[in-house]
Design a protein around this motif. Structure first.
Motif, PDB file in Angstrom:
ATOM      1  N   LEU B  66      -1.422  -3.284  -2.339  1.00 25.25           N
ATOM      2  CA  LEU B  66      -0.258  -4.160  -2.274  1.00 25.25           C
ATOM      3  C   LEU B  66       0.759  -3.338  -1.337  1.00 25.25           C
ATOM      4  CD1 LEU B  66       0.364  -6.982  -3.229  1.00 25.25           C
ATOM      5  CD2 LEU B  66       1.193  -6.191  -5.140  1.00 25.25           C
ATOM      6  N   PHE B  69      -0.196  -3.561   2.179  1.00 26.20           N
ATOM      7  CA  PHE B  69      -0.172  -4.610   2.509  1.00 26.20           C
ATOM      8  C   PHE B  69       1.501  -5.041   2.906  1.00 26.20           C
ATOM      9  CE2 PHE B  69       0.960  -8.860   1.857  1.00 26.20           C
ATOM     10  CZ  PHE B  69       0.341 -10.068   2.803  1.00 26.20           C
ATOM     11  N   GLU B  70       2.316  -4.805   2.069  1.00 24.84           N
ATOM     12  CA  GLU B  70       3.575  -4.751   2.055  1.00 24.84           C
ATOM     13  C   GLU B  70       4.158  -4.035   3.094  1.00 24.84           C
ATOM     14  OE1 GLU B  70       5.648  -3.960  -1.504  1.00 24.84           O
ATOM     15  OE2 GLU B  70       7.713  -4.770  -0.807  1.00 24.84           O
ATOM     16  N   LEU B  73       2.991  -5.468   6.311  1.00 20.08           N
ATOM     17  CA  LEU B  73       3.756  -6.847   6.709  1.00 20.08           C
ATOM     18  C   LEU B  73       5.315  -6.420   7.213  1.00 20.08           C
ATOM     19  CD1 LEU B  73       3.518 -10.142   6.373  1.00 20.08           C
ATOM     20  CD2 LEU B  73       4.385  -9.809   4.107  1.00 20.08           C
ATOM     21  N   LEU B  94      -2.993  -7.807  10.508  1.00 16.88           N
ATOM     22  CA  LEU B  94      -3.472  -7.318   9.148  1.00 16.88           C
ATOM     23  C   LEU B  94      -4.787  -7.372   8.764  1.00 16.88           C
ATOM     24  CD1 LEU B  94      -0.682  -8.405   6.574  1.00 16.88           C
ATOM     25  CD2 LEU B  94      -0.773  -6.348   7.960  1.00 16.88           C
ATOM     26  N   PHE B  98      -6.864  -3.492   8.409  1.00 21.12           N
ATOM     27  CA  PHE B  98      -7.630  -3.319   7.132  1.00 21.12           C
ATOM     28  C   PHE B  98      -9.399  -3.281   7.562  1.00 21.12           C
ATOM     29  CE2 PHE B  98      -3.741  -4.642   4.875  1.00 21.12           C
ATOM     30  CZ  PHE B  98      -3.669  -3.469   4.325  1.00 21.12           C
TER      31      PHE B  98
END
Lengths: 174, 276
Positions: B66, B69-70, B73, B94, B98
């Motif tokens: 997370l 991802f954050e 982003l 993204l 990944f």
């Protein structure tokens, strides 16, 4: 695009590098499917979780600010109340001091007046007693004089006789 | 990877991913098999994180994913300059990051290479197959074009490349250069990732061959280096993909230099590096 993958020219180069249109298409489609799955089922949920976390952070921040404002207001109010209480206490103390001072002065004045009154009464009583004593002394003196005169004159002196003698004595003084 | 230790004719190095089997007209290569494994692992990791996030019951793994991802982003939002646009571009950029990262790291596992099928390695790094990196580059550049068309319109986007050479000779020349730049970006995207990852594989193979029985001691530093290179290359591809899409949506009346200046500092450096 077929010419790109032919055996001569660019096609030969791409083929030597392992690129052919079928494999390329398969890779593109497979990756797009993965992007679609991730974009449809994974990222929205994670973005929602992040938004929720941000919303919670915002709420927490707002609550903290509100609590700080309330604390500041409470401190300000407490300071005001303390200041008012201090002013009131000082006023009360001043009033009490004034009252005590006035009471002390009044008491002193009353005590002085009472003392003066007692002294005056005592003087009056003393004068009265002096007068009474003088009167009694006079009477006693007269009685003693009468008794002495009786003893000297060998006669009973009554009122009339006594008055006569007194009158005669007074005339002799004149 | 280390099967060459017992071979006497040198390390196994092949520029092209080897086909393992055929499904109809489609050739299934060893890079695709590892790619399938990497994709499955990525999907499992993310669905696991989603499940944890929904239950609000995180552990270190889900927190790490997370966090990644954050962070990424946030980077996309900075580059795109808009939260809404960033959330449209994010699935592509993204996923690139990944998928490339996981596959770059998976290829360092000991069983990638030594396990063979009819004499060919059963598994191979996904990014060391030019078909895959070219596919990513094509998708990125097509997305950038679609984004540019959505922003400027079809003819507006064509205006970036074509102009009347008699009335606007400089603009026509710049447009011609921009057209060449688009193709060079595509090729550079594909070649950079492929070259770095394939070079890493070759490096490990050669170092393993040279050091022979001392390979278990000699290879770990190089594997650590490849872990780092794999992460950096995944980030560079991710950033370039985002920057190219953002540049496609930028006003084309402004010169490219000023477009770059409007991007955040990390994106500027990556874009300049890509341009050079």
């Amino acid at each position: 695009m077929q010419f790109l993958f032919s055996d001569s020219g660019i096609g030969g180069l791409l083929g030597a590098l392992g690129i052919d249109w079928k494999t390329l298409t398969l890779n593109i489609l497979a990756f797009l499917v993965v992007v679609w799955v991730m974009g449809k089922f994974v990222y929205p949920a994670l973005m929602k979780a992040l938004d929720g976390k941000l919303a919670e952070l915002d709420e927490t921040t707002k609550a903290r600010k509100a609590a700080e404002q309330q604390l500041a207001k409470a401190e300000e109010s407490a300071a005001q109340i303390i200041a008012e209480a201090r002013t009131a206490a000082e006023q009360l103390v001043a009033e009490a001091r004034d009252d005590a001072s006035a009471l002390a002065k009044d008491t002193e004045r009353k005590a002085q007046a009472q003392a003066e009154r007692i002294v005056a009464e005592a003087r009056e009583q003393l004068a009265q007693e002096v007068l009474t004593a003088r009167h009694e002394l006079g009477q006693e003196t007269a009685r003693l004089v009468a008794e002495a005169a009786e003893t000297i004159l060998q006669e009973k002196l009554d009122g009339n006789r006594d008055a006569e003698l007194i009158a005669r004595a007074l005339e002799g003084h004149k | 990877m280390m099967s060459f230790l017992l071979a006497s004719d040198g390390p196994h190095v092949s520029l092209v991913a080897e086909p393992i089997f055929q499904i109809g007209p489609l050739q299934i290569r060893n890079s695709m098999l590892l790619g399938l494994l990497g994709t499955a692992l990525m999907l499992w990791l993310f669905f696991y994180t989603v499940q944890r996030a929904r239950q609000r019951r995180h552990n270190r793994l889900s927190i790490a994913i997370l966090w990644g991802f954050e962070t990424l982003l946030g980077t996309v939002e900075e580059v795109m300059g808009s939260r809404e646009q960033a959330r449209r571009v994010a699935p592509l950029s993204l996923t690139i990051f990944f998928l490339v990262l996981i596959n770059n790291w998976l290829e360092l596992l000991p069983f990638v290479g030594p396990v063979t099928w009819h004499g060919e390695p059963l598994l191979r790094g996904l990014a060391s197959d030019l078909s895959f990196t070219a596919a990513l580059a094509i998708i990125t550049m097509v997305t950038a074009q679609i984004w540019a068309i959505r922003t400027h319109g079809f003819f507006g986007n064509l205006g970036r490349y074509f102009a009347n050479p008699f009335t606007q000779p400089m603009h026509a020349f710049e447009g011609f250069l921009e057209l060449i730049a688009e193709f060079s970006r595509l090729i550079a995207l594909a070649m950079r990732l492929f070259g770095n990852i394939f070079g890493g594989e070759v490096l490990l193979a050669v170092m393993g061959f040279i050091t022979s029985w001392a390979a278990p001691l000699a290879l770990p530093p190089f594997m650590l280096l490849e872990l780092f290179v794999g992460a950096v290359q995944a980030y560079v591809f991710f950033m370039l993909a985002t920057v190219f899409v953002a540049l496609g949506a930028a006003p084309h009346e402004i010169e490219e230099v000023s477009e770059l200046n409007e991007l955040p500092a990390p994106a500027q450096s990556v874009a300049k590096q890509a341009g050079s």
